[in-house]
Enzyme design. Structure first.
Site, mmCIF file in Angstrom:
data_model
loop_
_atom_site.group_PDB
_atom_site.id
_atom_site.type_symbol
_atom_site.label_atom_id
_atom_site.label_comp_id
_atom_site.label_asym_id
_atom_site.label_seq_id
_atom_site.Cartn_x
_atom_site.Cartn_y
_atom_site.Cartn_z
ATOM 1 N N GLY A 213 40.605 58.306 25.949
ATOM 2 C CA GLY A 213 39.326 57.607 25.895
ATOM 3 C C GLY A 213 38.635 57.622 27.234
ATOM 4 O O GLY A 213 39.256 57.897 28.256
ATOM 5 N N PRO A 214 37.347 57.311 27.228
ATOM 6 C CA PRO A 214 36.583 57.315 28.478
ATOM 7 C C PRO A 214 37.136 56.288 29.468
ATOM 8 O O PRO A 214 37.839 55.362 29.053
ATOM 9 C CB PRO A 214 35.174 56.924 28.043
ATOM 10 C CG PRO A 214 35.165 56.896 26.567
ATOM 11 C CD PRO A 214 36.546 56.927 26.063
ATOM 12 N N PRO A 215 36.842 56.453 30.738
ATOM 13 C CA PRO A 215 37.330 55.512 31.744
ATOM 14 C C PRO A 215 36.856 54.087 31.450
ATOM 15 O O PRO A 215 35.731 53.903 31.000
ATOM 16 C CB PRO A 215 36.696 56.007 33.047
ATOM 17 C CG PRO A 215 36.250 57.386 32.783
ATOM 18 C CD PRO A 215 36.020 57.519 31.317
ATOM 19 N N GLU A 437 2.970 43.906 31.348
ATOM 20 C CA GLU A 437 4.206 43.514 30.668
ATOM 21 C C GLU A 437 3.918 42.632 29.457
ATOM 22 O O GLU A 437 4.550 42.775 28.411
ATOM 23 C CB GLU A 437 5.155 42.801 31.635
ATOM 24 C CG GLU A 437 5.630 43.660 32.811
ATOM 25 C CD GLU A 437 6.292 44.966 32.398
ATOM 26 O OE1 GLU A 437 6.848 45.034 31.278
ATOM 27 O OE2 GLU A 437 6.234 45.940 33.182
ATOM 28 N N HIS A 440 3.102 44.910 26.580
ATOM 29 C CA HIS A 440 4.293 45.436 25.899
ATOM 30 C C HIS A 440 4.866 44.366 24.968
ATOM 31 O O HIS A 440 5.155 44.619 23.808
ATOM 32 C CB HIS A 440 5.390 45.767 26.921
ATOM 33 C CG HIS A 440 5.164 47.026 27.708
ATOM 34 N ND1 HIS A 440 4.944 48.241 27.101
ATOM 35 C CD2 HIS A 440 5.183 47.265 29.048
ATOM 36 C CE1 HIS A 440 4.820 49.179 28.062
ATOM 37 N NE2 HIS A 440 4.969 48.605 29.244
ATOM 38 N N ASP A 513 5.941 54.939 31.075
ATOM 39 C CA ASP A 513 5.729 54.647 29.662
ATOM 40 C C ASP A 513 5.197 55.878 28.943
ATOM 41 O O ASP A 513 5.657 56.233 27.867
ATOM 42 C CB ASP A 513 4.691 53.523 29.499
ATOM 43 C CG ASP A 513 5.189 52.189 30.044
ATOM 44 O OD1 ASP A 513 6.415 52.011 30.109
ATOM 45 O OD2 ASP A 513 4.341 51.356 30.395
HETATM 46 P P1 ADP Z 1 41.148 52.608 31.573
HETATM 47 O O1 ADP Z 1 42.593 52.635 31.915
HETATM 48 O O2 ADP Z 1 40.875 52.955 30.151
HETATM 49 O O3 ADP Z 1 40.292 53.382 32.493
HETATM 50 P P2 ADP Z 1 41.480 49.884 32.234
HETATM 51 O O4 ADP Z 1 42.525 49.499 31.279
HETATM 52 O O5 ADP Z 1 41.932 50.160 33.615
HETATM 53 O O6 ADP Z 1 40.652 51.105 31.708
HETATM 54 O O7 ADP Z 1 40.365 48.767 32.244
HETATM 55 C C1 ADP Z 1 39.932 48.157 33.420
HETATM 56 C C2 ADP Z 1 39.669 46.695 33.190
HETATM 57 O O8 ADP Z 1 38.566 46.518 32.323
HETATM 58 C C3 ADP Z 1 40.800 45.982 32.520
HETATM 59 O O9 ADP Z 1 41.729 45.531 33.450
HETATM 60 C C4 ADP Z 1 40.113 44.847 31.815
HETATM 61 O O10 ADP Z 1 39.844 43.795 32.684
HETATM 62 C C5 ADP Z 1 38.804 45.457 31.428
HETATM 63 N N1 ADP Z 1 38.880 46.013 30.073
HETATM 64 C C6 ADP Z 1 38.782 47.306 29.752
HETATM 65 N N2 ADP Z 1 38.871 47.470 28.426
HETATM 66 C C7 ADP Z 1 39.060 46.252 27.902
HETATM 67 C C8 ADP Z 1 39.247 45.772 26.567
HETATM 68 N N3 ADP Z 1 39.248 46.614 25.531
HETATM 69 N N4 ADP Z 1 39.408 44.454 26.389
HETATM 70 C C9 ADP Z 1 39.389 43.610 27.436
HETATM 71 N N5 ADP Z 1 39.229 44.001 28.701
HETATM 72 C C10 ADP Z 1 39.060 45.308 28.948
HETATM 73 ZN ZN ZN Z 2 5.085 49.630 31.053
#
Ligand code: ADP
Ligand code: ZN
Ligand code: MG
Length: 629
Positions: A213-215, A437, A440, A513
């Site tokens: 999964g993504p970071p 604003e 809008h 815009d």
């Molecule tokens: P990854 O390893 O996927 O890059 P981490 O587990 O290191 O992400 O997430 C970093 C921090 O972000 C965690 O320690 C937590 O505080 C928060 N976090 C990330 N995902 C969640 C989640 N699904 N639920 C609750 N907290 C999360």
């Molecule tokens: Zn505008």
């Protein structure tokens, strides 16, 4: 209030490397001892030349050591300072030196040393590198965390063992918004708790489980939750740490790690960021690290294959770059289960916010659902940061509880940048921005298909420019109807329309815009088949490599059609602009009231704005203004 700093923590605390630290200390202490023994002469007090001569003449000196550049005097063992040694710097280039003469005159015993300092210099030259090497070893010992003892312990596994007693365990309840992944891991934990239940039904638990999964989506957190819940030894290792400077070390570490894990089975081994070693072989990387990585990877594969079906060692790993992983890792029998840890959806984000908000005092007005709606695309780590920032904002305010305003501030900071300090707008500009604003916002309020207005503000920000109207969708949807897209464009044009309606002149404030509105309308025409004139054909397509972020649009129609597209876009934009203008002309008083309120208060919430606009509408009706019709 406790700011949530937990996201900064690494994996489970490492056990103190006490077993080997003493060795390092010993080495250093020994080196210091040796060194200080050699350097001691340098530490002796230096006395002035004339005093020394007088001392010798008074017969207070018992003996002397004459060196090329200094003379050491050993004083007579008198009561107050027995046998004390002092140094005197020799007079350079003086033939018949007074001090030496005095020593001879007094019949003091003289020992001459030819260049004695060079002798210990030689020792020092030999010793200094030794000391440095010792120090380096010592540092490596400290870095290598726990593991087998012995002076070469740093060669061994760097794995951290999760120690339940030392750290508050992470629970599954601390992880939210990634339910599929969680379910999968709950099953693994269940299995480790009661293997017999699964085995009796012939079930085989996967031995390798890869979190993808993504970071920031919570992969490491999930692994920690498994550690906290499973009640079995949990060894964790960050793969980027075992690609070492010494070839072969990584492989040794992997071997050690699995040995330990097998010894304490049932157990879990977790390798974080496995892409650091598990990269496809034969890449372009430098030869040495490449070799090292390959060896480590081979060892890892060997360990995976060597798993005995009866030993319950479960290997978990995490990566955010599955595409670079060596396919060998993903073969059946290795990481045979892949768990996707995806970006959370709206409900997931709300749940994650709730998890993190547990640690902070929340005021009653906080609407985490709204915060969730304002954070599409954000992952757990981002949301944890938002809660943390909100807590800080509350603290800056001196509040006892975190309010919605603090969340707004935190969101604005992350999405619009910091407030720009000082007076950066003239009164005239401010008024114009306020109308823009408000325009809008009022158009958005007037169009049922537009997203509700959450807030309007004319606080200048580093990213959000001079003002901003924030709309938050009611729900997270993947599709947009034609009416909704049209409404979106009309709202985008509302700013400029308001300037024209209220001030008679437009300004440069709408260029962003216009750009976005044009792009959207063009897409309606060329891609979405939302133009009666040009019909259904898709008139352009994307070319290029989306991975590298270079996407270009390529026309797939004739020159003639392209011209027609341009015309159609211009026409549709014009229509929508007219519509925005008409809406504002009809709501002229509301527009004035909203702009006035904005100039006064800088920021208006959606409800406030609605009230202001409604009040003026009501007044308008009661006065019987013709435009109310
Ligand atoms: P990854 O390893 O996927 O890059 P981490 O587990 O290191 O992400 O997430 C970093 C921090 O972000 C965690 O320690 C937590 O505080 C928060 N976090 C990330 N995902 C969640 C989640 N699904 N639920 C609750 N907290 C999360
Ligand atoms: Zn505008
Ligand atoms: Mg991680």
């Amino acid at each position: 209030m406790t700011p949530t700093t937990h996201q900064l923590q690494g994996m489970a605390d490492e056990r103190r490397p006490a077993s080997r630290a003493w060795l390092g200390y010993l080495l250093i202490a020994g080196a210091i001892l040796v060194f200080s023994g050699i350097l001691r002469p340098l530490g002796r007090p230096l006395v002035p030349y004339d005093e020394a001569v007088a001392e010798v003449r008074r017969g207070e000196v018992a003996s002397a050591v004459v060196k090329p550049d200094e003379i050491e005097l050993i004083r007579r063992g008198e009561a107050q300072r027995p046998g004390e040694r002092v140094r005197v710097t020799r007079l350079p280039g003086v033939e018949d030196e007074p001090l030496v003469r005095a020593l001879l005159d007094q019949g003091v015993r003289i020992e001459a040393k030819s260049a004695p300092s060079s002798a210990w210099m030689q020792v020092a030259i030999w010793l200094v590198p030794l000391v440095l090497i010792n120090a380096a070893f010592f540092m490596m010992l400290r870095r290598s965390g726990q593991g087998a003892g012995g002076p070469l312990g740093f060669l061994r596994s760097k794995a951290k063992v999760y120690d339940r007693s030392k750290q508050e365990p992470v629970r599954f309840s601390d992880v939210a918004g990634v339910d599929e992944a969680k379910d999968e891991l709950v099953e693994v934990v269940d299995f480790l708790r009661e293997p017999s239940r699964y085995r009796s039904l012939g079930g085989r638990i996967p031995r390798g489980l890869l979190l993808i999964g993504p970071p920031g989506t919570g992969k490491t957190l999930l692994a920690r939750a498994v550690a906290g819940e499973a009640n079995v030894p949990f060894f964790s290792l960050n793969a980027s740490e075992f690609v070492e400077m010494f070839v072969g070390l990584g492989a040794a570490r992997v071997r050690e790690l699995f040995e330990e894990a097998r010894k304490s089975a049932p157990s879990i081994v977790f390798i974080d960021e496995i892409d650091a070693v598990g990269r496809t072989r034969g890449g372009l990387s430098a030869i040495s690290t490449h070799d090292e990585r390959e060896q480590t990877l081979h060892q890892l594969l060997a360990e995976l294959d060597g798993f005995d079906a009866r030993t319950t060692v479960i290997l978990m790993a995490a990566t955010n770059r599955p595409e670079v992983l060596d396919p060998a890792l993903l073969r059946p029998g290795r990481f045979d289960r892949q768990v996707i840890v995806d970006r959370p959806d709206l409900r997931g984000r709300e749940a994650i916010l709730a998890v993190h908000a547990r640690r902070v005092p929340l005021a009653n007005d906080v609407d985490l659902g709204l915060v969730a709606r304002r954070t599409p695309g954000m992952v757990g780590a981002d949301l944890a940061k938002i809660v943390n920032e909100a807590a800080l904002a509350g603290a800056r305010r001196g509040a006892k509880e975190i309010g919605q305003v603090d969340f707004d501030e935190a969101l604005d900071r992350s999405q619009l940048g910091l407030r720009r300090r000082g007076q950066i707008m003239t009164a005239e500009d401010r008024r114009r921005v306020a109308y823009h604003e408000a325009g809008h916002a009022l158009v958005a309020l007037a169009l049922p298909a537009a997203d509700p207005v959450e807030r309007v503000s004319i606080v200048a920000r580093t990213i959000g420019a001079l003002g901003v109207t924030i709309q938050v969708p009611r729900d997270e949807r993947q599709l947009a109807t034609e009416q909704e897209i049209e409404s979106r464009v009309t709202v985008m044009l509302g700013g400029r329309a308001a300037e024209e309606v209220a001030l008679g002149q437009v300004s440069s404030g709408a260029h962003d815009d216009l750009g976005r509105a044009t792009a959207l309308v063009r897409e309606m025409v060329t891609r979405l088949g939302m133009s009666r004139r040009l019909g259904l054909p898709a008139l352009s397509r994307n070319v290029g490599a989306p991975m590298l972020g270079v996407i270009q649009e390529e026309r797939t129609c004739s020159e003639e059609t392209a011209r027609e597209v341009d015309e159609e876009v211009r026409e549709r934009l014009g229509e929508m602009y007219l519509k925005a203008k008409q809406l504002l002309v009809d709501r002229r008083e509301g527009l004035e009231a909203a702009a006035e309120a904005l100039v006064l208060k800088e920021t208006l919430r959606g409800e406030e704005l609605e009230r202001i606009a409604a009040v003026s509408t009501r007044r308008k009706i009661s006065v019987g203004s013709p435009s109310a019709a």
